[in-house]
Design a protein around this motif. Structure first.
Motif, PDB file in Angstrom:
ATOM      1  N   GLU A  98       0.813  -1.221   0.000  1.00 28.04           N
ATOM      2  CA  GLU A  98       0.000   0.000   0.000  1.00 28.04           C
ATOM      3  C   GLU A  98       0.850   1.276   0.000  1.00 28.04           C
ATOM      4  O   GLU A  98       0.620   2.169  -0.823  1.00 28.04           O
ATOM      5  CB  GLU A  98      -0.961  -0.004   1.186  1.00 28.04           C
ATOM      6  CG  GLU A  98      -2.026   1.087   1.100  1.00 28.04           C
ATOM      7  CD  GLU A  98      -3.044   0.986   2.220  1.00 28.04           C
ATOM      8  OE1 GLU A  98      -2.645   1.159   3.392  1.00 28.04           O
ATOM      9  OE2 GLU A  98      -4.231   0.726   1.930  1.00 28.04           O
ATOM     10  N   PRO A  99       1.849   1.411   0.890  1.00 29.87           N
ATOM     11  CA  PRO A  99       2.659   2.635   0.836  1.00 29.87           C
ATOM     12  C   PRO A  99       3.468   2.778  -0.453  1.00 29.87           C
ATOM     13  O   PRO A  99       3.617   3.878  -0.979  1.00 29.87           O
ATOM     14  CB  PRO A  99       3.584   2.516   2.061  1.00 29.87           C
ATOM     15  CG  PRO A  99       3.521   1.101   2.489  1.00 29.87           C
ATOM     16  CD  PRO A  99       2.181   0.592   2.077  1.00 29.87           C
ATOM     17  N   ARG A 118       0.113   5.051  11.244  1.00 28.44           N
ATOM     18  CA  ARG A 118      -1.301   4.673  11.325  1.00 28.44           C
ATOM     19  C   ARG A 118      -1.440   3.201  11.713  1.00 28.44           C
ATOM     20  O   ARG A 118      -2.298   2.835  12.529  1.00 28.44           O
ATOM     21  CB  ARG A 118      -1.998   4.925   9.991  1.00 28.44           C
ATOM     22  CG  ARG A 118      -3.503   4.711  10.048  1.00 28.44           C
ATOM     23  CD  ARG A 118      -4.185   5.036   8.724  1.00 28.44           C
ATOM     24  NE  ARG A 118      -5.621   5.010   8.885  1.00 28.44           N
ATOM     25  CZ  ARG A 118      -6.359   3.897   8.861  1.00 28.44           C
ATOM     26  NH1 ARG A 118      -5.761   2.728   8.675  1.00 28.44           N
ATOM     27  NH2 ARG A 118      -7.664   3.934   9.030  1.00 28.44           N
ATOM     28  N   GLU A 119      -0.596   2.357  11.118  1.00 30.84           N
ATOM     29  CA  GLU A 119      -0.613   0.935  11.454  1.00 30.84           C
ATOM     30  C   GLU A 119      -0.329   0.717  12.937  1.00 30.84           C
ATOM     31  O   GLU A 119      -1.024  -0.073  13.610  1.00 30.84           O
ATOM     32  CB  GLU A 119       0.430   0.213  10.598  1.00 30.84           C
ATOM     33  CG  GLU A 119       0.564  -1.266  10.876  1.00 30.84           C
ATOM     34  CD  GLU A 119       1.694  -1.888  10.073  1.00 30.84           C
ATOM     35  OE1 GLU A 119       2.275  -2.883  10.564  1.00 30.84           O
ATOM     36  OE2 GLU A 119       2.011  -1.392   8.971  1.00 30.84           O
ATOM     37  N   SER A 176       2.024   6.036   7.007  1.00 32.49           N
ATOM     38  CA  SER A 176       1.325   4.764   6.827  1.00 32.49           C
ATOM     39  C   SER A 176       1.719   3.795   7.945  1.00 32.49           C
ATOM     40  O   SER A 176       0.880   3.044   8.459  1.00 32.49           O
ATOM     41  CB  SER A 176       1.633   4.163   5.455  1.00 32.49           C
ATOM     42  OG  SER A 176       3.017   3.916   5.309  1.00 32.49           O
ATOM     43  N   ILE A 204       4.617   9.505   3.330  1.00 30.85           N
ATOM     44  CA  ILE A 204       3.757   8.339   3.133  1.00 30.85           C
ATOM     45  C   ILE A 204       4.348   7.132   3.852  1.00 30.85           C
ATOM     46  O   ILE A 204       3.642   6.402   4.565  1.00 30.85           O
ATOM     47  CB  ILE A 204       3.590   8.040   1.625  1.00 30.85           C
ATOM     48  CG1 ILE A 204       2.654   9.069   0.983  1.00 30.85           C
ATOM     49  CG2 ILE A 204       3.042   6.630   1.404  1.00 30.85           C
ATOM     50  CD1 ILE A 204       2.526   8.918  -0.520  1.00 30.85           C
ATOM     51  N   LEU A 236      -5.165   7.083   1.414  1.00 33.63           N
ATOM     52  CA  LEU A 236      -4.219   6.220   2.110  1.00 33.63           C
ATOM     53  C   LEU A 236      -4.393   6.288   3.622  1.00 33.63           C
ATOM     54  O   LEU A 236      -4.418   5.254   4.301  1.00 33.63           O
ATOM     55  CB  LEU A 236      -2.786   6.612   1.735  1.00 33.63           C
ATOM     56  CG  LEU A 236      -1.666   5.867   2.458  1.00 33.63           C
ATOM     57  CD1 LEU A 236      -1.629   4.407   2.021  1.00 33.63           C
ATOM     58  CD2 LEU A 236      -0.323   6.535   2.211  1.00 33.63           C
ATOM     59  N   LEU A 237      -4.521   7.485   4.173  1.00 30.92           N
ATOM     60  CA  LEU A 237      -4.536   7.675   5.625  1.00 30.92           C
ATOM     61  C   LEU A 237      -5.942   7.725   6.216  1.00 30.92           C
ATOM     62  O   LEU A 237      -6.090   7.807   7.434  1.00 30.92           O
ATOM     63  CB  LEU A 237      -3.784   8.963   5.979  1.00 30.92           C
ATOM     64  CG  LEU A 237      -2.306   9.002   5.560  1.00 30.92           C
ATOM     65  CD1 LEU A 237      -1.682  10.349   5.912  1.00 30.92           C
ATOM     66  CD2 LEU A 237      -1.523   7.865   6.213  1.00 30.92           C
TER      67      LEU A 237
END
Length: 738
Positions: free
Chosen positions: A280-281, A623-624, A620, A616, A557-558
């Protein structure tokens, strides 16, 4: 007993061996075809003026009319022979004999000259050269002949459009070899330091090289089909961009793979976990850069339009290589790729520590950075912003309104020296006249208007059969007429690349349209003027489009609005600071006369798109971690685990762009410094301090309006985000309590 990732204990044979081998063989085939194509790019590449002109500008339309007055593909070479003292009659006689020798070369149509200067210290010839052959070789032959035939003690030059084009081609010659070797060498050294491994740097570099081979194959096909216009400038940037981007994506994947290997002995399972975590990133990063580059298609400059799809194709190939070839190689090599420092399996109880502060398990520089961010977040992000604003003040000294044609090439150039000699002994605008395209019925009136214009030394109608740029004068009664139009050459009093010449062209355009509303004014000066005007227009149009696109991708994405807005603002501020520092360096250290008008736009596209990459990668992961441990611990945890890999990626990208500096073209040297410095600034200051400190200060609000921004269900990990910030003395106690 071997430890495996849940759900992947049994990996089938086809996934362990068949798929990786097939992927590697496929990429070997692509490289086998794309590698040799690298040497054929000259077949579809052009460095002539048309590949850089504004697509819809008046100067471009005038040049198209000039081409209609050509009976062959000839480019004029201006020969200047200079003596310290006035030439004697005998020496002038030798000049006449030289004309015969020049005619014997049969490089083009009839040679014009010798034309003596008023001071008697120089003579000028105009030698049309057929550009359908090797222009560089023809100019070399001409220079050798003139140097051999000129009397002893005299200086000889071949300049004009042919000489400058030949020297420009020579300056770009290093793109095929030197540039690539310098970039790959720099990246290899950095990877050796980062990984302390012999095999892994080679694997990562192979990924970058194979991506470049695929990109070259794709770009060659598009250029061959006429879909894009390739030039030396975009060709050089393509190589650098692919190597830098592919290596960055590889660093992120390898970091995830190393981390996965500490949880399992199954290399295929580790590859799958790393691929899932990095997909994803990497995809978001690649998509951001690709779309930002394609926004250059909105530009009216041919050079910008050419670069957009060329560079986007390079990023696309980098993306595919990082997500297919590299995982396949890692699946085959496993832990052996990291030899002699292979990752060790971590006991199950130590893999996922429960976080209180977010600093648990971290050591060294990134623990210290995280500790600093957690103790004084507001002071850090405010101080970082003020530092960037201070650096951005240098923008007031940026002179991005174009540079003289003679300053474009940074190494010794016979053509550039010849332009200086031409200006010393002839009219300043000699050899680069303004060109007026007028209606046949109004030829006499337009000619009178041009002659009376301020800044014009002389003007004449082009005679039949002459070279359009420096052809022989005709008469109003018998000019060369093509499709109802005539051509007027106007020699300016000022040097063609001066501000005074640009003002003269502006006035000339106004005056001739009063007589002939359909008249066009072109030439070297008009082209520079229109290029600068178009570049300013492109800044206003393309920058907002790029920012909106990047903002949208970050929101997807976020799953947030606040974080993407702050990230975009941070990279814009970082870009302004990089441009400000660059302006000071260009003016006061490098001593450049200015900057190409397209430099701010190219700098923006690369720095903003590539700068967002690192945010990013960081956010990312933050956030995880925030989903598992809470926002504030997640920020410190994300900063710590990504710190080394993102810093390495930034250094690699800065080094690859810095390699552009080996090509002695002012635009590429300036772009190399701007992007290299800007990437380091973004990596070291913005991503390491500004963004984490600002996010830590805001806490869960950074994720608004997602559920994460409103707080997660109560639990030990989720409640951690509400724990008060610890002082340096309290952190050990907090960890002990855990």
């Amino acid at each position: 007993m071997k430890n495996h990732i849940p759900g992947t204990e049994r990996v089938p044979f086809w996934l362990r061996w068949l798929v990786p081998v097939l992927l590697v063989l496929t990429w070997l085939a692509v490289a086998g075809v794309g590698g040799p194509t690298f040497g054929r790019l000259d077949e579809v590449s052009s460095n002539d003026q048309a590949s850089f002109l504004p697509a819809s500008a008046e100067a471009t339309a005038a040049q198209e009319w000039q081409s209609k007055f050509r009976d062959s593909d000839e480019v004029p070479g201006i020969i200047v022979i200079e003596n310290a003292d006035p030439m004697t009659p005998a020496q002038l006689g030798e000049m006449a004999e030289l004309k015969t020798r020049l005619a014997e070369l049969k490089l083009g149509s009839a040679v014009i000259g010798p034309i003596p200067s008023e001071d008697g210290r120089a003579v000028q010839f105009v030698a049309p050269i057929d550009s359908s052959g090797e222009l560089k070789e023809a100019v070399k032959e001409l220079r050798d002949t003139v140097a051999e035939a000129a009397p002893d003690g005299m200086q000889t030059y071949v300049t004009g459009p042919a000489g400058l084009a030949a020297d420009l081609t020579a300056a770009f010659a290093g793109i095929d070899g030197i540039l690539l070797l310098v970039a790959l060498g720099a990246v290899f050294v950095i990877l050796l330091i980062v990984y302390r491994s012999l095999l892994l740097p080679i694997v990562v570099l192979l990924t970058s090289v194979f991506a470049l081979c695929a990109a070259i194959l794709l770009v060659f096909g598009m250029a061959k089909a006429g879909w894009i216009q390739l030039n030396g400038q975009s060709q050089g940037i393509l190589s650098i961009l692919v190597i830098g981007a592919a290596t960055d994506y590889a660093l992120l994947f390898v970091a995830r793979f190393r981390e996965a290997l500490t949880h399992t002995t199954n290399r295929t399972a580790a590859v799958l976990k790393a691929w899932k975590a990095s997909f994803e990133p990497i995809l978001a990063s690649g998509a951001t850069v690709i779309i930002a580059l394609l926004c250059l298609l909105f530009s009216d400059l041919n050079s910008n339009k050419a670069l957009g799809p060329v560079a986007a194709a390079g990023i696309l190939c980098s993306l595919f290589a990082a997500l297919t070839l590299l995982p396949a190689l890692m699946a085959l090599f496993g832990r052996a790729a990291f030899w002699p420092f292979r990752p060790k399996l971590v006991p199950a109880g130590e893999r996922e520590p429960e976080l209180v502060t977010g600093l648990e398990g971290q050591k060294g520089l990134w623990r210290a950075t995280g500790s600093l961010v957690s103790r004084r977040p507001r002071i850090i992000w405010v101080g970082s912003v003020l530092l960037l604003v201070l650096a951005a003040g240098g923008l007031l000294q940026l002179k991005a309104n174009g540079v003289p044609q003679t300053d474009v090439i940074l190494t010794a150039s016979n053509a550039v020296d010849g332009q200086d000699a031409l200006a010393r002994h002839f009219d300043a605008g000699s050899g680069s006249p303004a060109v007026v395209v007028a209606d046949e019925s109004k030829a006499a009136d337009v000619l009178d208007t041009v002659k009376s214009a301020d800044g014009v030394g002389e003007a004449y109608l082009l005679a039949p059969g002459s070279v359009p740029i420096t052809g022989a004068p005709g008469t109003p009664a018998d000019p060369d007429v093509r499709d109802g139009k005539v051509l007027i050459n106007a020699t300016l009093n000022s040097a063609a690349d001066s501000l005074e010449a640009e003002e003269a062209v502006k006035e000339l355009r106004t005056n001739v349209r009063d007589v002939d509303p359909g008249a066009l004014v072109g030439g070297v000066t008009a082209t520079a003027l229109d290029t600068n005007t178009t570049a300013q227009r492109d800044l206003v149009i393309i920058i907002p489009v790029v920012l909106v696109v990047i903002l949208f991708i970050l929101m997807l994405l976020l799953r947030s609005v606040v974080a993407p807005v702050l990230l975009v603002l941070s990279v814009v501020l970082s870009y302004a600071a990089a441009m400000g520092v660059s302006a000071l360096v260009f003016n006061n250290i490098f001593g450049f006369s200015g900057a190409d008008a397209t430099v701010p736009l190219f700098g923006f596209v690369f720095l903003v798109a590539l700068g967002v990459d690192y945010n990013i990668f960081l956010m990312s992961r933050v956030r995880e971690e925030s989903l598992k441990h809470g926002t504030r611990p997640g920020i410190l945890r994300g900063l710590g685990v990504t710190g080394g890999v993102i810093t390495s990626a930034g250094v690699v990208l800065a080094a690859t762009f810095a390699a552009l500096g080996v090509i002695p073209i002012m635009f590429l040297v300036q772009l190399a410094f701007i992007v290299a410095f800007g990437v380091l600034l973004d990596t070291v200051l913005v991503r390491s301090l500004l963004v984490p400190a600002l996010a830590y200060d805001l806490g869960a609000k950074i994720w608004w309006p997602s559920k994460l921004g409103r707080g997660l269900p109560a639990g030990p990990a989720q409640q951690a985000q509400h724990i008060p910030k610890h002082s340096a003395e309290e952190e050990p106690a907090a960890e002990a309590a855990r």
